[in-house]
Design a protein around this motif. Structure first.
Motif, PDB file in Angstrom:
ATOM      1  N   TYR A  85       0.804  -1.217   0.000  1.00 25.45           N
ATOM      2  CA  TYR A  85       0.000   0.000   0.000  1.00 25.45           C
ATOM      3  C   TYR A  85       0.844   1.278   0.000  1.00 25.45           C
ATOM      4  O   TYR A  85       0.292   2.378   0.010  1.00 25.45           O
ATOM      5  N   GLY A  86       2.170   1.139   0.009  1.00 22.81           N
ATOM      6  CA  GLY A  86       3.038   2.309   0.053  1.00 22.81           C
ATOM      7  C   GLY A  86       3.537   2.781  -1.293  1.00 22.81           C
ATOM      8  O   GLY A  86       4.142   3.857  -1.391  1.00 22.81           O
ATOM      9  N   LEU A  87       3.304   2.020  -2.348  1.00 26.29           N
ATOM     10  CA  LEU A  87       3.771   2.420  -3.674  1.00 26.29           C
ATOM     11  C   LEU A  87       3.263   3.789  -4.137  1.00 26.29           C
ATOM     12  O   LEU A  87       3.966   4.478  -4.879  1.00 26.29           O
ATOM     13  N   PRO A  88       2.038   4.221  -3.746  1.00 22.63           N
ATOM     14  CA  PRO A  88       1.610   5.555  -4.184  1.00 22.63           C
ATOM     15  C   PRO A  88       2.582   6.671  -3.812  1.00 22.63           C
ATOM     16  O   PRO A  88       2.607   7.706  -4.499  1.00 22.63           O
ATOM     17  N   PHE A  89       3.392   6.491  -2.779  1.00 21.73           N
ATOM     18  CA  PHE A  89       4.324   7.537  -2.377  1.00 21.73           C
ATOM     19  C   PHE A  89       5.533   7.633  -3.311  1.00 21.73           C
ATOM     20  O   PHE A  89       6.344   8.554  -3.187  1.00 21.73           O
ATOM     21  N   PHE A 120      -3.935   8.379  -4.254  1.00 25.58           N
ATOM     22  CA  PHE A 120      -3.375   9.515  -4.972  1.00 25.58           C
ATOM     23  C   PHE A 120      -3.296  10.771  -4.118  1.00 25.58           C
ATOM     24  O   PHE A 120      -3.231  11.885  -4.653  1.00 25.58           O
ATOM     25  N   SER A 121      -3.298  10.629  -2.796  1.00 26.91           N
ATOM     26  CA  SER A 121      -3.205  11.809  -1.937  1.00 26.91           C
ATOM     27  C   SER A 121      -1.909  12.576  -2.173  1.00 26.91           C
ATOM     28  O   SER A 121      -1.902  13.802  -2.271  1.00 26.91           O
ATOM     29  N   LEU A 122      -0.794  11.839  -2.253  1.00 27.69           N
ATOM     30  CA  LEU A 122       0.471  12.525  -2.466  1.00 27.69           C
ATOM     31  C   LEU A 122       0.485  13.205  -3.821  1.00 27.69           C
ATOM     32  O   LEU A 122       0.901  14.367  -3.941  1.00 27.69           O
ATOM     33  N   GLU A 123       0.025  12.516  -4.851  1.00 29.98           N
ATOM     34  CA  GLU A 123      -0.030  13.117  -6.187  1.00 29.98           C
ATOM     35  C   GLU A 123      -0.963  14.321  -6.203  1.00 29.98           C
ATOM     36  O   GLU A 123      -0.663  15.345  -6.826  1.00 29.98           O
ATOM     37  N   TYR A 124      -2.096  14.234  -5.498  1.00 28.30           N
ATOM     38  CA  TYR A 124      -3.035  15.354  -5.441  1.00 28.30           C
ATOM     39  C   TYR A 124      -2.409  16.557  -4.742  1.00 28.30           C
ATOM     40  O   TYR A 124      -2.522  17.697  -5.218  1.00 28.30           O
ATOM     41  N   LEU A 125      -1.751  16.328  -3.622  1.00 29.12           N
ATOM     42  CA  LEU A 125      -1.132  17.432  -2.884  1.00 29.12           C
ATOM     43  C   LEU A 125       0.003  18.068  -3.688  1.00 29.12           C
ATOM     44  O   LEU A 125       0.219  19.289  -3.622  1.00 29.12           O
ATOM     45  N   VAL A 126       0.725  17.254  -4.466  1.00 29.38           N
ATOM     46  CA  VAL A 126       1.829  17.782  -5.266  1.00 29.38           C
ATOM     47  C   VAL A 126       1.327  18.520  -6.500  1.00 29.38           C
ATOM     48  O   VAL A 126       1.736  19.645  -6.786  1.00 29.38           O
ATOM     49  N   SER A 127       0.400  17.905  -7.249  1.00 28.98           N
ATOM     50  CA  SER A 127      -0.021  18.482  -8.524  1.00 28.98           C
ATOM     51  C   SER A 127      -1.106  19.540  -8.388  1.00 28.98           C
ATOM     52  O   SER A 127      -1.083  20.567  -9.077  1.00 28.98           O
ATOM     53  N   ALA A 128      -2.067  19.314  -7.477  1.00 29.50           N
ATOM     54  CA  ALA A 128      -3.186  20.249  -7.345  1.00 29.50           C
ATOM     55  C   ALA A 128      -2.950  21.297  -6.266  1.00 29.50           C
ATOM     56  O   ALA A 128      -3.409  22.433  -6.389  1.00 29.50           O
ATOM     57  N   THR A 142       5.566  19.993  -1.972  1.00 33.10           N
ATOM     58  CA  THR A 142       6.707  19.179  -2.367  1.00 33.10           C
ATOM     59  C   THR A 142       6.423  17.719  -2.022  1.00 33.10           C
ATOM     60  O   THR A 142       5.669  17.434  -1.076  1.00 33.10           O
ATOM     61  N   PRO A 143       6.997  16.755  -2.758  1.00 30.20           N
ATOM     62  CA  PRO A 143       6.767  15.345  -2.414  1.00 30.20           C
ATOM     63  C   PRO A 143       7.180  14.997  -0.983  1.00 30.20           C
ATOM     64  O   PRO A 143       6.477  14.257  -0.288  1.00 30.20           O
ATOM     65  N   GLY A 144       8.315  15.553  -0.525  1.00 27.16           N
ATOM     66  CA  GLY A 144       8.750  15.272   0.838  1.00 27.16           C
ATOM     67  C   GLY A 144       7.793  15.821   1.875  1.00 27.16           C
ATOM     68  O   GLY A 144       7.459  15.149   2.853  1.00 27.16           O
ATOM     69  N   GLY A 145       7.331  17.055   1.677  1.00 25.56           N
ATOM     70  CA  GLY A 145       6.388  17.663   2.613  1.00 25.56           C
ATOM     71  C   GLY A 145       5.072  16.924   2.641  1.00 25.56           C
ATOM     72  O   GLY A 145       4.488  16.701   3.715  1.00 25.56           O
ATOM     73  N   ALA A 146       4.590  16.518   1.460  1.00 24.05           N
ATOM     74  CA  ALA A 146       3.341  15.753   1.396  1.00 24.05           C
ATOM     75  C   ALA A 146       3.503  14.404   2.077  1.00 24.05           C
ATOM     76  O   ALA A 146       2.588  13.920   2.753  1.00 24.05           O
ATOM     77  N   GLY A 147       4.690  13.791   1.919  1.00 21.08           N
ATOM     78  CA  GLY A 147       4.925  12.500   2.558  1.00 21.08           C
ATOM     79  C   GLY A 147       4.899  12.594   4.074  1.00 21.08           C
ATOM     80  O   GLY A 147       4.328  11.739   4.751  1.00 21.08           O
ATOM     81  N   VAL A 148       5.520  13.631   4.630  1.00 20.25           N
ATOM     82  CA  VAL A 148       5.500  13.816   6.078  1.00 20.25           C
ATOM     83  C   VAL A 148       4.077  14.030   6.574  1.00 20.25           C
ATOM     84  O   VAL A 148       3.643  13.437   7.574  1.00 20.25           O
ATOM     85  N   PHE A 149       3.317  14.880   5.871  1.00 18.05           N
ATOM     86  CA  PHE A 149       1.929  15.143   6.250  1.00 18.05           C
ATOM     87  C   PHE A 149       1.111  13.858   6.246  1.00 18.05           C
ATOM     88  O   PHE A 149       0.382  13.559   7.208  1.00 18.05           O
ATOM     89  N   LEU A 150       1.245  13.067   5.193  1.00 16.89           N
ATOM     90  CA  LEU A 150       0.461  11.841   5.089  1.00 16.89           C
ATOM     91  C   LEU A 150       0.939  10.784   6.087  1.00 16.89           C
ATOM     92  O   LEU A 150       0.142   9.969   6.555  1.00 16.89           O
ATOM     93  N   GLY A 151       2.221  10.800   6.424  1.00 14.28           N
ATOM     94  CA  GLY A 151       2.702   9.892   7.453  1.00 14.28           C
ATOM     95  C   GLY A 151       2.076  10.182   8.802  1.00 14.28           C
ATOM     96  O   GLY A 151       1.701   9.274   9.543  1.00 14.28           O
ATOM     97  N   VAL A 152       1.929  11.473   9.116  1.00 16.53           N
ATOM     98  CA  VAL A 152       1.306  11.865  10.380  1.00 16.53           C
ATOM     99  C   VAL A 152      -0.157  11.442  10.422  1.00 16.53           C
ATOM    100  O   VAL A 152      -0.641  10.893  11.424  1.00 16.53           O
TER     101      VAL A 152
END
Length: 400
Positions: free
Chosen positions: A26-30, A229-237, A241-251
């Motif tokens: 389930y982690g491949l989307p990142f 697609f949360s990370l892709e949505y946060l990055v594209s829409a 940044t991918p790193g910032g979105a990853g930290v947010f989604l990890g929390v």
């Protein structure tokens, strides 16, 4: 119900084993932004890669459940998870073509399926009804914990070393946990069963399990609408940044893990798994509607709802698993949990590519609105009355 003082350690190892598998299943989307950049794939095409491990998972879940019924939980978890880690490591090395890499991801997913039904049987074997909801809720934190670990590590590893090399991290976790499971997990005792319990299927003469599988499957869709697609949505829409979105989604995944524990305790206190599950279905529908609204008129609302929805849309999962094992009974719990997992992972496998196609054609808001339909249907599918009847029958049998 036998009590083993090591049962909490065994539960922790089962949780950790499934979390390790979840870091890649389930982690491949990142890794999606890095996959698209390296391979020049569309959202729909990368959705196929994201779904490959869950396809392998769903093809083998019932078989692994039957193996756990026959050979025990420890050996099944250790062999399957170890094989998954080795195959994933092989896929991360070299310059395989995308189709070959997808095949290897599928095979690794098939191996990781061993921990799903087997770790569920461990919980059902070592924990009694009064603490089973809590224990299963803890066990079900494995997925958000694993996804959270992936969110905190894979985007940074993908940026630094490439998405293929990043897969070595979950591969190593799987191999490590396979060894720990083999050494430390103890199978629960198997009480003698009546002849009728061994031969009669709980799927015959009642629609309860069928409806429960259906409701749980429907509730997977909003979960993956948010996670895939949360990370892709946060990055594209939202231009994160991918790193910032990853930290947010990890929390928020960590918050989702806590939510599953709270939900399990809630179910124990109210004496029902399916009433809370139905209420959470209503909440998931509201989340999808608010997410569509936020995407259209208030970006800040969409971000807030992603955080809230990451908790709500996963909170029901442990309830469905606990109810499945209880309705199926000891003799059928492995196969029933395998069937539950299979149905859910069909939805998990189909949601990312179909969502990618909807997003590509109509935008995120429309995809979120489509996602709201599924929890609405789950409200009506959840067999609350059947659970009440089953409980009354169990009490009557216990009083004889």
């Amino acid at each position: 119900m036998a009590e083993n003082p090591r049962r909490w350690l065994i539960l922790g190892l089962g949780l950790s084993a499934q979390a390790a598998a979840s870091t890649f299943v389930y982690g491949l989307p990142f890794l999606v932004p890095y996959v698209r950049a390296a391979e020049r794939l569309s959202l729909a095409q990368v959705g196929v890669m994201v779904s490959a491990p869950t396809v392998g998972l769903l093809l083998t879940l019932i078989a692994w459940g039957a193996a756990a019924d026959r050979y025990g939980e420890r050996v099944v978890m250790a062999l399957g998870l170890g094989a998954a880690g080795l195959v994933l490591a092989a896929g991360s090395l070299g310059t395989h073509s995308v189709p070959l890499l997808e095949v290897l991801l599928l095979v690794a997913g098939a191996g990781s399926a061993s921990v799903n039904a087997a770790s569920g049987r461990v919980v059902m074997g070592w924990f009694g009804p009064r603490e089973r909801g809590l224990a299963m809720g803890i066990r079900q934190t494995a997925q958000p914990v694993g996804v959270g670990v992936a969110a905190l590590t894979l985007p940074f590893l993908g940026q630094a070393f490439g998405y293929r090399a990043a897969l070595l991290f979950p591969a190593a976790l799987c191999v490590l946990l396979a060894v720990l499971v083999a050494v430390l997990v103890q199978d629960p005792p198997r009480p003698p069963r009546k002849e009728t319990e061994r031969t009669r299927s709980p799927y015959l003469g009642s629609s309860a399990l069928w409806r429960l599988h259906g409701a749980s499957t429907l509730l997977v869709v909003p979960q993956f609408v948010i996670s895939a697609f949360s990370l892709e949505y946060l990055v594209s829409a939202q231009h994160w940044t991918p790193g910032g979105a990853g930290v947010f989604l990890g929390v928020v995944q960590a918050a989702g893990a806590v939510g599953r524990i709270v939900t399990g305790q809630w179910a124990d206190l109210v004496g029902s798994r399916l009433r809370p599950m139905r209420q959470l279905a209503v909440a998931s529908m509201v989340v999808m509607l608010l997410l569509a609204l936020g995407d259209r008129i208030a970006p800040w609302l969409a971000v807030a709802v992603i955080a809230i929805g990451a908790v709500i849309t996963v909170a029901d999962n442990g309830l469905g698993f606990t109810a499945t094992a209880e309705l199926a009974g000891t003799a059928w719990s492995g196969r029933a949990l395998g069937a539950q997992n299979t149905a859910q992972n069909i939805a998990a496998a189909l949601t990312p590519p179909l969502l990618g196609a909807v997003v590509g054609g109509y935008g995120y808001a429309t995809a979120f609105l489509v996602g709201a339909v599924f929890p609405l249907l789950a409200v009506f599918a959840t067999p609350v009355k059947a659970e009440d009847i089953h409980r009354e029958e169990q009490l009557a049998a216990g009083n004889k």
